[in-house]
Scaffold this motif. Sequence first.
Motif: not given
Length: 488
Positions: A185-202, A350-359
Amino acid sequence: MRETTHVKPVPLGDAAWLGPPQAANALAAARRFLEATSQAKLLQHVGRVVDAVPEAPQPDKRWFQTSFGRGAPSGHDLLTGRGLFYVAEDRRIYLDCTAGHYQMTWGYAHPELQALAIEAMQRGIVWDNHSNIPPAPVKRLAARLVEIAGCGMRNAECKARTRPFPTPHSATPDPQLDTVLLGVCTGSVACAAAMKITLLHYAKEKKGRGAPVFVVLDGNYHGTDLFAQRLRGMWPEFFANLEVAPLEPNDPEQLERTFARYGERVAGFWAEPVMMNREAILVRPEYLQLARRLCDQAGALMAIDEIQTGFWFPEVVMVHRCGIVPDFLVLGKGMTAGFHPLAALLYKSKLDCLAQYDAISTNGNAALAACVGLGCIALIEREAERVGRVGAAYHAKMAALCDEFPELLAEVRGAGHMSGLKFRRRDDALGFHRAALERGLWVRAHAYHEGHSTVLTKFALLLDDAVADFAVDAFRQLLKDRPWSSGS
């Protein structure tokens, strides 16, 4: 269909959601005034009381939290708006120079977008829906965002090369942004999703390298999530096994030193093309291009946050002016023109690693909001030439003000409709801000951090030459008269 137009509204007494009948009458009168008055006459009324609107008691703000105005006067508060103008509870008319706090892409009550929303409902488009069953507007919006991220709307040749419904997860030599998260719904949640993917990728790619490092620009604003605020320097005592490296924007030497220092420990680099939370600093394309190369060398992911800049330029996204393809592109605010919050995260499959309700947000994937988002894109496409021309001309006029008043103004900031005046002294910026509000010009001031002294504007895309000239002339007069100066 025909029956739904005659459904009786739920009885609400004397419009209890507005207050006493006088308040409802004032609202109706203000709406009629805005609809019946030409733009030229509205400009003449800016800053004045509208006699056609009767005085009426309005709700106060006693229940608000302190940071949102508990106990503050309500005079500036909005009664109703149309286009670039709004009538406030003090019955004065204001020119909104900030697009409803940066998100009303097409101003207040845009008739075509309103008609689109009504027609969509009449055709059966629902307001919201479960994220597991996205209807046509949501799927179509995802496809359009992928198209836009691929080439923008720069020319017919580019659009002709883009398939109307891209195949997801397609393998290309140069991976593009081909995956969309719209369930937020918000940019905050969208940003948080990208940060989560970054941590999982790392964690997957750089296990054993040590604590991940996020390289950010000092003064960034990537949302109100706890992690996002940590990137702004907040809450350090609550984080472990993570480092944040804040950099001065547009300092390539510092950028190179930082990547050399941390190397493969850099997990991600974050930037906004225009830093609206730091006095509208424009981040130079060559700086972002260098960051892209350094991210590639370090195996780090690059995120471009266009919550502010997205949907405010003819190309829709500003990243096309930067000459880069990031790993993440974050969109929000202007995507639905203020109708209903909806944000998006575009990224490489290639970065599509979040489960459905992770973000996810409860109100993400909102069908009617997606429909309005498609309408917003269509308006930009139709008005692209005018939007680009007027935005460039407005920015040039703001730059000319800096040349006229070098003793007060240091430089113009931002780009296009998002243009700010950097004052040499904080007190002058605050004084100009107060004087502008008194004149009926709703602007914002960035002066709450040390060294900040910028007055910001972000006009809705309805801005034309006449309104731009009016605003700049009014700014010029305030700079001449300096009513905030004790010596005036």
